[in-house]
Structures are given as C-alpha cells and as structure tokens.
Design a protein around this motif. Structure first.
Motif, PDB file in Angstrom:
ATOM      1  N   ALA A  30       0.759  -1.080  -0.063  1.00 58.00           N
ATOM      2  CA  ALA A  30       0.067   0.042   0.144  1.00 58.00           C
ATOM      3  C   ALA A  30       0.957   1.092  -0.080  1.00 58.00           C
ATOM      4  O   ALA A  30       1.940   1.434   0.688  1.00 58.00           O
ATOM      5  N   SER A  32       0.436   5.621  -0.243  1.00 62.05           N
ATOM      6  CA  SER A  32      -0.247   6.798   0.048  1.00 62.05           C
ATOM      7  C   SER A  32       0.244   7.933  -0.998  1.00 62.05           C
ATOM      8  O   SER A  32       1.447   8.016  -1.133  1.00 62.05           O
ATOM      9  N   TYR A  65     -10.879   5.478  -5.173  1.00 64.01           N
ATOM     10  CA  TYR A  65     -10.036   5.322  -4.038  1.00 64.01           C
ATOM     11  C   TYR A  65     -10.521   6.111  -2.815  1.00 64.01           C
ATOM     12  O   TYR A  65     -10.711   7.275  -3.201  1.00 64.01           O
ATOM     13  N   THR A  80      -4.969   6.476  -0.482  1.00 63.43           N
ATOM     14  CA  THR A  80      -4.108   5.420  -0.092  1.00 63.43           C
ATOM     15  C   THR A  80      -4.556   4.327  -0.896  1.00 63.43           C
ATOM     16  O   THR A  80      -5.793   3.937  -1.168  1.00 63.43           O
ATOM     17  N   GLU A  82      -4.112   0.224  -2.468  1.00 63.35           N
ATOM     18  CA  GLU A  82      -3.763  -0.777  -2.083  1.00 63.35           C
ATOM     19  C   GLU A  82      -3.491  -1.697  -3.429  1.00 63.35           C
ATOM     20  O   GLU A  82      -4.253  -1.601  -4.414  1.00 63.35           O
ATOM     21  N   SER A  90      -4.085   0.238 -10.171  1.00 63.31           N
ATOM     22  CA  SER A  90      -3.359   0.144  -8.786  1.00 63.31           C
ATOM     23  C   SER A  90      -1.974  -0.444  -8.978  1.00 63.31           C
ATOM     24  O   SER A  90      -0.882   0.366  -8.582  1.00 63.31           O
ATOM     25  N   SER A 127      -7.316  -2.973   4.576  1.00 61.90           N
ATOM     26  CA  SER A 127      -7.619  -1.485   3.651  1.00 61.90           C
ATOM     27  C   SER A 127      -8.657  -0.841   4.112  1.00 61.90           C
ATOM     28  O   SER A 127      -8.785   0.475   3.665  1.00 61.90           O
ATOM     29  N   VAL A 130      -8.825   2.999   5.422  1.00 62.14           N
ATOM     30  CA  VAL A 130      -8.517   4.327   4.754  1.00 62.14           C
ATOM     31  C   VAL A 130      -9.506   5.301   4.798  1.00 62.14           C
ATOM     32  O   VAL A 130      -9.154   6.328   5.169  1.00 62.14           O
ATOM     33  N   ASP A 159       1.198  -4.930   8.307  1.00 60.92           N
ATOM     34  CA  ASP A 159      -0.015  -5.113   7.600  1.00 60.92           C
ATOM     35  C   ASP A 159      -0.645  -3.744   7.965  1.00 60.92           C
ATOM     36  O   ASP A 159      -1.702  -3.269   7.393  1.00 60.92           O
ATOM     37  N   TYR A 161      -1.762  -0.073   8.500  1.00 61.70           N
ATOM     38  CA  TYR A 161      -1.743   1.245   7.476  1.00 61.70           C
ATOM     39  C   TYR A 161      -1.522   2.405   8.786  1.00 61.70           C
ATOM     40  O   TYR A 161      -1.824   2.301   9.673  1.00 61.70           O
TER      41      TYR A 161
END
Length: 240
Positions: A30, A32, A65, A80, A82, A90, A127, A130, A159, A161
């Motif tokens: 991931a 940003s 997103y 952000t 993934e 992506s 995820s 976010v 993992d 974020y």
C-alpha cells in the motif's frame, strides 16, 4: 460539535487534473499519494475520488479510492492505494507514477458513508481503514478526538496502515495472526469484547473492509445491541 445533515455532503464536480506531490509507503502493498488538485474541492471524511488513466491508444481505465486525509482548506488530499493482483490501475500507480506526474481525478463521491460529525466508532478490516483514517484525523484536527474511535483488524504489524500515526487512546488494533512483542491481546479475529470496549450506546458505526469482514463485524455489533439503522457499511471489492 454540531452534527451536519448528511444530505449536504459535497458532490462531485467535473474531471480535473491533480499533480502528485508526495508518495509514501504504508505497507508492503500500500502507498499513499498526495495529490494537489487544480481546482480545490471540499469533501467529507468517508468520501472517495475516482482516478482515471488514459493510454496512448485512447484506452481508459478508472477506479475509486478513498480519501485518507482530513478535510482542510488546502488543495491537497491523500489517496491510499492497495496494490491488487492484476489490478491495472493500482499496478500503474504503484509501479509507474512518480512525484510530479499528473492524473485525471473526479470527486468527491459518496454520501451514505460520509461522516457527519456525530460520535462514531469505526471498525476496519485491512485496507478498510483508509476512509476511517480520514474520520480519525478529522476528529483529532477538531480537537475533539473522542468524537471518533477506531477498532482496526489486521493480520500483523507489517499490514497496519499509518502505523506511526494511528495509535492513541481512541484506537484499538486487533492483530489476527501475529502480534508485536509484548502486545497484551493475543492474535485472533475480531470479537464482541473488542467492540464493547469502544462502544457507547449512542455511537454511529462505520464498518469498512471485505464483504466477509463487514458481515462478521456487523453481526457482532447487532449482537452487542447496536440498532441496524446506526450501522453504515462500505465493502471494498477486489477490482484495482
């Protein structure tokens, strides 16, 4: 803080350009992206933007997103992203986009999941953190951090974020497979006690993650006595 009518959430404008002014890695999969919009757009926490790519032959692909940053007067916002297997958008963002590049974007999109400043608890799977991070950042920026509490479920520390920022009295991290050294809670799936520790009787719930995670978290919340009309869910798909 006075709650705002969700029906007044900002609506998307036309397509515009946005320059990439920053890229930060959040996890091994991931990143940003800080975007500076050519035309600043107000947004609410929980909304998202559409990113559109156009190939030299005219082929276009676009994906939505979630916005990770808190609303501000700035033209900047963070998305952000993934990296998904075979995700054409992506993959391009992760592998090809650099600071200084220009993207086509449109937004903000979405009203149902927009946070209206009522006291709330966010429940995130992977995820799904976010859009909830936008809410957490907003509450902190307002100087009322307890307006928004967060329970985030991830497989392991690598993992998580926003690992250097997300922690605090209003947040609880559930590690399902591996935990940091000395972490009090053993690894395991989200449970009713994990939610109960952060719940007030009048809090709205914002649940975001995979379909399986959202279904499981919603069942736990309902079992804890949260009325279904106070639960808002956003399921993340697998397209990328």
């Amino acid at each position: 803080m006075t709650a705002v009518d969700r029906g007044t959430a900002p609506h998307p404008g036309p397509w515009q350009t946005a320059r990439v002014t920053g890229i930060r890695r959040e996890t091994p999969t991931a990143k940003s992206f800080t975007l500076t919009l050519s035309e600043p757009r107000a947004f609410w926490p929980g909304q998202h933007m559409i990113v559109r790519l156009t190939a030299p032959d005219g082929y276009r692909a676009q994906r939505s997103y979630s916005i990770a940053s808190a609303p501000s007067e700035s033209a900047e916002l963070d998305l952000t992203v993934e990296l998904l297997p075979d995700g054409e958008v992506s993959s391009f963002l992760h592998d090809a986009v650099e600071v200084g590049d220009v993207l086509d974007v449109r937004g903000p999109i979405g009203g149902h999941f927009a946070w209206d400043l009522r006291p709330a608890l966010g429940v995130a799977g992977g995820s799904g953190i976010v859009p909830l991070m936008s809410m957490l950042r907003r509450a902190r920026a307002l100087g009322e951090p307890d307006l928004f509490r967060l329970v985030a479920s991830v497989r392991g520390p690598e993992d998580l974020y926003y690992a250097t920022e997300v922690g605090g009295p209003q947040t609880s991290i559930v590690f399902t497979r591996t935990v940091p050294d000395g972490y009090a809670r053993p690894p395991g799936r989200l449970t009713a006690p994990d939610l109960a520790a952060a719940l007030d009787t009048d809090r709205e719930l914002y649940v975001c993650g995979s379909t399986a995670f959202c279904d499981a978290a919603t069942r736990l919340a309902v079992a804890a006595g949260v009325p279904t009309e106070r639960i808002r869910v956003e399921r993340f798909g697998v397209t990328g």
